[in-house]
Motif scaffolding. Sequence first.
Motif, mmCIF file in Angstrom:
data_model
loop_
_atom_site.group_PDB
_atom_site.id
_atom_site.type_symbol
_atom_site.label_atom_id
_atom_site.label_comp_id
_atom_site.label_asym_id
_atom_site.label_seq_id
_atom_site.Cartn_x
_atom_site.Cartn_y
_atom_site.Cartn_z
ATOM 1 N N ASP A 1 0.852 -1.188 0.000
ATOM 2 C CA ASP A 1 0.000 0.000 0.000
ATOM 3 C C ASP A 1 0.890 1.240 0.000
ATOM 4 N N GLN A 2 0.262 2.411 0.095
ATOM 5 C CA GLN A 2 1.025 3.657 -0.012
ATOM 6 C C GLN A 2 2.016 3.836 1.128
ATOM 7 N N ALA A 3 1.711 3.236 2.282
ATOM 8 C CA ALA A 3 2.608 3.383 3.431
ATOM 9 C C ALA A 3 3.765 2.390 3.382
ATOM 10 N N GLY A 4 3.774 1.535 2.349
ATOM 11 C CA GLY A 4 4.862 0.574 2.216
ATOM 12 C C GLY A 4 4.634 -0.725 2.956
ATOM 13 N N ASN A 5 3.438 -0.919 3.493
ATOM 14 C CA ASN A 5 3.127 -2.189 4.154
ATOM 15 C C ASN A 5 2.735 -3.222 3.087
ATOM 16 N N HIS A 6 3.023 -4.489 3.383
ATOM 17 C CA HIS A 6 2.852 -5.532 2.357
ATOM 18 C C HIS A 6 1.567 -6.319 2.582
ATOM 19 N N PHE A 7 0.991 -6.807 1.451
ATOM 20 C CA PHE A 7 -0.131 -7.741 1.581
ATOM 21 C C PHE A 7 0.071 -8.925 0.659
ATOM 22 N N HIS A 8 -0.532 -10.059 1.045
ATOM 23 C CA HIS A 8 -0.458 -11.296 0.249
ATOM 24 C C HIS A 8 -1.851 -11.872 0.123
ATOM 25 N N LEU A 9 -2.206 -12.284 -1.118
ATOM 26 C CA LEU A 9 -3.455 -13.016 -1.338
ATOM 27 C C LEU A 9 -3.062 -14.446 -1.694
ATOM 28 N N LEU A 10 -3.463 -15.420 -0.883
ATOM 29 C CA LEU A 10 -3.033 -16.812 -1.070
ATOM 30 C C LEU A 10 -4.258 -17.708 -1.221
ATOM 31 N N GLN B 1 9.370 -5.588 7.364
ATOM 32 C CA GLN B 1 9.999 -6.486 6.398
ATOM 33 C C GLN B 1 8.996 -7.529 5.879
ATOM 34 N N ASP B 2 9.002 -7.717 4.557
ATOM 35 C CA ASP B 2 8.009 -8.608 3.932
ATOM 36 C C ASP B 2 8.396 -10.080 4.142
ATOM 37 N N LEU B 3 7.427 -10.975 3.921
ATOM 38 C CA LEU B 3 7.693 -12.416 3.943
ATOM 39 C C LEU B 3 8.552 -12.761 2.727
ATOM 40 N N ASP B 4 9.502 -13.686 2.919
ATOM 41 C CA ASP B 4 10.309 -14.022 1.739
ATOM 42 C C ASP B 4 9.554 -15.047 0.888
ATOM 43 N N PRO B 5 9.852 -15.072 -0.430
ATOM 44 C CA PRO B 5 9.085 -15.940 -1.346
ATOM 45 C C PRO B 5 9.123 -17.404 -0.922
ATOM 46 N N PHE B 6 10.275 -17.829 -0.354
ATOM 47 C CA PHE B 6 10.373 -19.227 0.062
ATOM 48 C C PHE B 6 9.317 -19.547 1.118
ATOM 49 N N MET B 7 9.195 -18.627 2.040
ATOM 50 C CA MET B 7 8.226 -18.846 3.110
ATOM 51 C C MET B 7 6.805 -18.881 2.537
ATOM 52 N N VAL B 8 6.538 -17.944 1.594
ATOM 53 C CA VAL B 8 5.206 -17.911 0.994
ATOM 54 C C VAL B 8 4.920 -19.233 0.294
ATOM 55 N N LYS B 9 5.950 -19.724 -0.435
ATOM 56 C CA LYS B 9 5.773 -20.994 -1.138
ATOM 57 C C LYS B 9 5.581 -22.139 -0.135
ATOM 58 N N SER B 10 6.329 -22.049 0.961
ATOM 59 C CA SER B 10 6.250 -23.105 1.975
ATOM 60 C C SER B 10 4.885 -23.160 2.633
#
Lengths: 869, 373
Positions: A104-113, A128-137
């Motif tokens: 978002d505009q404030a730099g916070n991250h979102f994930h749709l899974l 700090q955002d989730l790393d892709p490995f973790m998202v995949k895991s």
Amino acid sequence: MSSSAEQIQILYEIAMSIGTSLELDQMLKKALSTLLKKLNCSAGGIHFVKKDVNQDLGFEQIYAIPLNTDRNRTYQAALQHLPQLTDRKQVADFYRKLPLRGQDQAGNHFHLLELPDVGLLVLIKNGQDLDPFMVKSLQPLLEKLAGACQACWQSEELVAAHQHAMKVNFELVEKSNALNRSRQDLLNVLQELRQVAARNQTILDAIPDAMFYLNRSGDILDYKIVGEQDLPPGVSPEMLAGRNLQQILPPDLADLTLHYIGQTLDSRKIQVFECQLPLRQRRQELEVRLVVGEPNEVLAIVRNITKRKQAEKALQKVKEELERRVEARTAELSKSNTLLKQEIGERQKVEEQLRQAEQRYRTLFDEAPVMYVITRDQGGAPIVTDCNQQFLTTLGYRRAEVVGRSLADFYTPASQADLVEGGYQRALQGHFDTEERSLLTRAGRVVETLLRARPETDAEGHVCGKRAMFVDVTARKRAEEALRQTHAELERKVEARTAELSAANVRLKQEIIDRKQTEQTLTTVLNTVGEGIIAVDSTGTIVTVNQEVQRIWGYQQEELIGRKLQILMPEKYRSTHQAGLQRYLQTGAGRMLGQWLELEGLRKDGSTFPLEVHITATRIGERLLFTAAARDITERHEFEKMRDNFVSTVSHELRTPLASIMGFLETVLGGRPGPLTEVQQRFLQNSYKSSERLLKLIEELLTISRIQQGTLKLDKRSFLPAQAVQNVREMVASLAAAKSIGLEVENEWPSDKKLVGDQDRLEQVITNLVGNAIKFTPEGGRVWLHSDEADGSWQFKVVDTGIGIPEADIPRLFQRFYRASNAAEAQIQGTGLGLYVCQAIVEEHGGQIGLESKLDAGTTAWFTIPASN
Amino acid sequence: MIIEVDKTGSIAGFQETLAAVLAYEQVKGLLILAGEANNFTPAALDETLKNMPVPLFGGIFPEIIAGREKLARGTIIAGLPMAPKVQIIPKLSDITVDYDGIIDKKFSNLDQTKTMFVVVDGLSKRISALIDSLFNIFGLEINYIGGGAGSLSFEQKPCLFTNQGLLQDSALLAMLEIESGIGVSHGWTTLQGPFKVTEADRNIVKSLDWRPAFELYREVVEQASGQAFSHANFFELAKGYPFGINKLGAEKIVRDPIMLGQNGALICVGEVPEGCYVDILAGKVASLVGAARKALVLGQRAFRGQSTTPTMLFMDCISRALFLEEEFCQELDAIFDQNMPLLGALTLGEIANSGQDYLEFYNKTAVVGILEA
């Protein structure tokens, strides 16, 4: 950053938290909170693909942490990425785009899974955002979460099915129970029927009639006979069963019976007929009653009525004889009856007239607004034989309770006594007066009445009782009593009021005497006061003056009463006086009030004189009054002038020898006459310092003298104020240093800008102010000198961190010889003349001087000199 | 914020200080931090507290912090420039209580709230559940700061200042419309692990890796410290070896074992979820002092207030002070800023969040709050 081993632990802990309950809400709460906590996410939500009320597909939020995601802007930004869905294919298309990540505009991250076959998971990660490995895991965990959701659904369905089965089972049990209850009911009914049948058979056996069940053809289906004598000749009971009527009855009787059987069956109504049957040498009379039985069957009840028929015939004969006799007697009676009817008719007319008269009398009697009682004398007592409704209503009795009792029973004891004393006896003797009687109601209330009685005579004209009429005068009596009491009360009040007025009158007279005495006293006091007292109303008109005014101004007292105050003042003061009066009336503010002012007065002879006046404003009720106390200070002025001249002369005379003393002291201290011992030097220095102070005092006295005489001359020239300030600073620097006082100069007046004024005098002012600041500031304090330009004037300010001045002292500091109360306490030397001199010098320059101070916090002294001066 | 300190710790001193703060017209609410050594009791204080003209909240802590000084005895009374909305959540150990429902019911509107002070009875058993409920209901839209009050004797007694008197086994939620910046850090690092928490009941860890918890813990700690446990010295030794719960991309959540339970169980300040993995942590003076400094920097960075003279609230775990002993002054030096008045408490567990991380109940952690008041 977490290590991969830690990540695996975290994933394991998340996995273990999934599916811990088969209730969806509980399962999601545990799983989602663990997932967010372990991944350090700030929010998350589960959305299911569902149809809404319009049957449109969409991602409906089922659970979220926090519960309200409306305020979470990142979450709302994530939801913007959810598509509008119309069918399952679009869901599948959208799933192919997952996982989706964004900011978002404030730099916070979102994930749709994706939650396969269920919906999706939204995760919000701040920092700090989730790393892709973790998202995949997370994918297998999400499959597990989706499966757990489905398990919850299935569980819910199973629970629902189980509940349905339980419901059906329950209903079957209920029905079975109902059937059992019905069977038992039937058995009970059967038992009852058996009992009824047995009872019926008993009844049937007791009936003396023969009975036959017959069909339409006349076949005997069943029967009951009382004895063989009831059967036709040659027919035995055993022969009846299965036979036809035509086989056992004579043909005409058989036909008749068949005819009635047909009618019975067709009409479904009971048919009764009588017939004769030859039995045992005699003809027997029979009554046959045909009752509809089963379809096409009738029950024939056959009763032998031979004896009854015979009795009926005998009875008929007696009846006929009787009728005949009755006819003969009736003819006789009819004649006498006609005569009687005529007589009765006449009597009825008379009775009717009597009844109507009685009724009218009764109505009048009952409805009369007075009480009527009729009595009969019985052993000397008046026994009530009748009374009207008003009597009953008033006294609250029923008629039966009154009639037969003595009238005396309804009197109060007093009235009873009167009755015994002869009232009734007089009535019996024909003396019927109007008397007052008190009746007593059933409830014990007294009814005051006027009794008027008339004799009641018997048929022979003898007095046998009386007719008494009572008129209820209770209300009138009460009104009379109330009137009497009111009258008495009024009398009492008039007496009391008269007494009060008399007392008030005495008090008023005394008050008038007191007031006159007070007035005389006040006038005496007023006239003996050594000051002229003038009272003026709100229009400026003189209301009162004392004799001293007469002496000061030369007017008689009566010449001044009613005149405007202005006649007592010179022309130049009059407009100011008028304006001040108006301002006070409008705002309540009066600068001249409450202090002694020096003005000029105008005598009757036109001469002016110095006047000291003190004015106060007083409100007496609604009336505003100004009171002026005035003193003629001509003599005082002359004395002050003399004193000032004396001071001036003395000061001049003192200064000359003092200058000589100081000169010699300087010479001696300079060591020119020879060396001094240390003690001598210290003593001489003290003497020199004292001489300096004395010289300063003399200088100030001289300056004051000049000010008083109006001879203070200023040597006005162009000078540099910045230089003047600097000169003073150098002069006082040693004083400040002696007390370790920090002396700072903020010179914002341009150093090359000149001003016209008496530099020496203004330096005298600055020196005085700065000197005061240093004197009144304890050791280690600070003093600031500030020179600036403000509103076209030179503004000089001295600020110190000294002991300050009590608020009450500030207004008087510019008076001659006045010193702040805490200056003496702190043993700070001074003459009390410095500020007076400063004020005179500054005002001679057209400027202003003033100071502000706070006790124990410090003082700011200032003056301004107009540049145009 | 008007801050007055009474170092006598007496009832009279408390009342005088209270009167002095209340004499300021701008004071609309009170934050009270008191030292355990004052021995304040409901009998002595309840009447005074119930008659307070302004809303108040606060706690009795093992020790308090006034400037660079930590005080075992004494009271700090801070006059707040606005009235806090204070709610009391009772029954903080009752497993049947639904805190989500209670909080949702008690707080209908949070629009103006920027910072929530959370003071809990640190010896209650369901503090983490309450914290989870706070997160469930409010999320991270507001800042949280606070900690656990109570006695270092670990005997639960009335320790929360409220307008109803001194309370225990409760939580106070005080909402204020002031800006704040919160920094959190602890500086403890892994000594050994991970160990699976195979059995736990709220704040009681019963078994680790299917062994009695104390048995495994003892092995690790005695080997690392070279000292032996006894009933008398349990906390003396355990204070240097807390548990750490993993959290992705963040410092571990520390849980402080404070007492031995039955059957080899370990009683902690704060809940330890069954099924999670824990490490046994160890600390050094430098890492702990560095963490306190880091908390200050994080707090200052997060502060968005306009005030040039903010106040610093330092909620630091008592076990850090016990561990650091004389070196604790270094921790105070590390966070002291002479431009900011400093007040705080040495707590039984800390509560903090500055809008980044999942809200947690911490142990052995330094929390710095920069407050615009």
